[in-house]
Enzyme design. Structure first.
Site, mmCIF file in Angstrom:
data_model
loop_
_atom_site.group_PDB
_atom_site.id
_atom_site.type_symbol
_atom_site.label_atom_id
_atom_site.label_comp_id
_atom_site.label_asym_id
_atom_site.label_seq_id
_atom_site.Cartn_x
_atom_site.Cartn_y
_atom_site.Cartn_z
ATOM 1 N N ASP A 130 -11.886 28.158 39.990
ATOM 2 C CA ASP A 130 -12.124 26.767 39.605
ATOM 3 C C ASP A 130 -10.977 25.854 40.038
ATOM 4 O O ASP A 130 -11.204 24.756 40.545
ATOM 5 C CB ASP A 130 -12.325 26.662 38.092
ATOM 6 C CG ASP A 130 -12.491 25.217 37.643
ATOM 7 O OD1 ASP A 130 -13.427 24.548 38.144
ATOM 8 O OD2 ASP A 130 -11.693 24.754 36.813
ATOM 9 N N MET B 292 -24.017 41.137 21.566
ATOM 10 C CA MET B 292 -23.878 42.284 20.668
ATOM 11 C C MET B 292 -22.431 42.712 20.432
ATOM 12 O O MET B 292 -22.181 43.733 19.794
ATOM 13 C CB MET B 292 -24.689 43.471 21.196
ATOM 14 C CG MET B 292 -26.169 43.196 21.302
ATOM 15 S SD MET B 292 -26.866 42.619 19.753
ATOM 16 C CE MET B 292 -28.418 41.971 20.318
#
Length: 162
Positions: A130, A75
């Site tokens: 990561d 949204m």
């Protein structure tokens, strides 16, 4: 509490119509952190992580994330980002190693950039994770929170420090 406007007449999700909202300069700042080991801290600060310069790559990832927020949060409106700044600060104590990440996002438009700042800070931290997970997977991210936002109909918001 203000009227929740993300539902249509059928009770289904909709993207809010912001076409009548005033165009103003809007900023948002979000913070997060990542707690890591002394070994990872040393490898990051000595540029010894095999995937590259961790903070530079994470900074670019955070900037890219701010620009792509509407692609991953359903949204959110696509908005013209006018600026993104990501800052890092190390908090190193006796046995605690924590990287503080601050993302500041700015636009001139008819909706705010809170989600862009939060997404940017989060992706910056996830990129650090990561790049360092081969050394240790026990890193902890968070808390992640909005520090402040300025501009717009609802006015300014300034969090008391967590």
């Amino acid at each position: 509490m203000s009227e929740f406007t993300h539902f249509n007449e059928q009770g289904r999700a909709r993207m809010v119509d912001i076409s009548a909202k005033e165009t103003t300069v809007r900023t948002a700042q979000a913070k997060t952190s990542i707690k890591l080991t002394e070994e990872i801290y040393q490898k990051i600060t000595n540029h010894e992580i095999g995937k590259g310069d961790v903070l530079s790559v994470a900074q670019v990832a955070g900037i890219m994330a701010a620009k792509q927020t509407s692609s991953i949060i359903p949204m959110c409106h696509p908005i013209p980002i006018k600026g993104v700044d990501i800052a890092f600060q190390w908090n190193v104590n006796e046995h605690t190693y924590e990287l503080m990440i601050t993302s500041t996002v700015k636009t001139k438009g008819s909706t705010g950039v809170e989600m862009e700042a939060l997404t940017s800070a989060s992706i910056t931290a996830l990129t650090v994770y990561d790049m360092c997970k081969a050394v240790d997977k026990g890193m902890v991210i968070g808390p992640t929170y909005l520090v402040e936002k300025t501009g717009g109909k609802t006015g300014d918001f300034f969090r008391k420090e967590i």
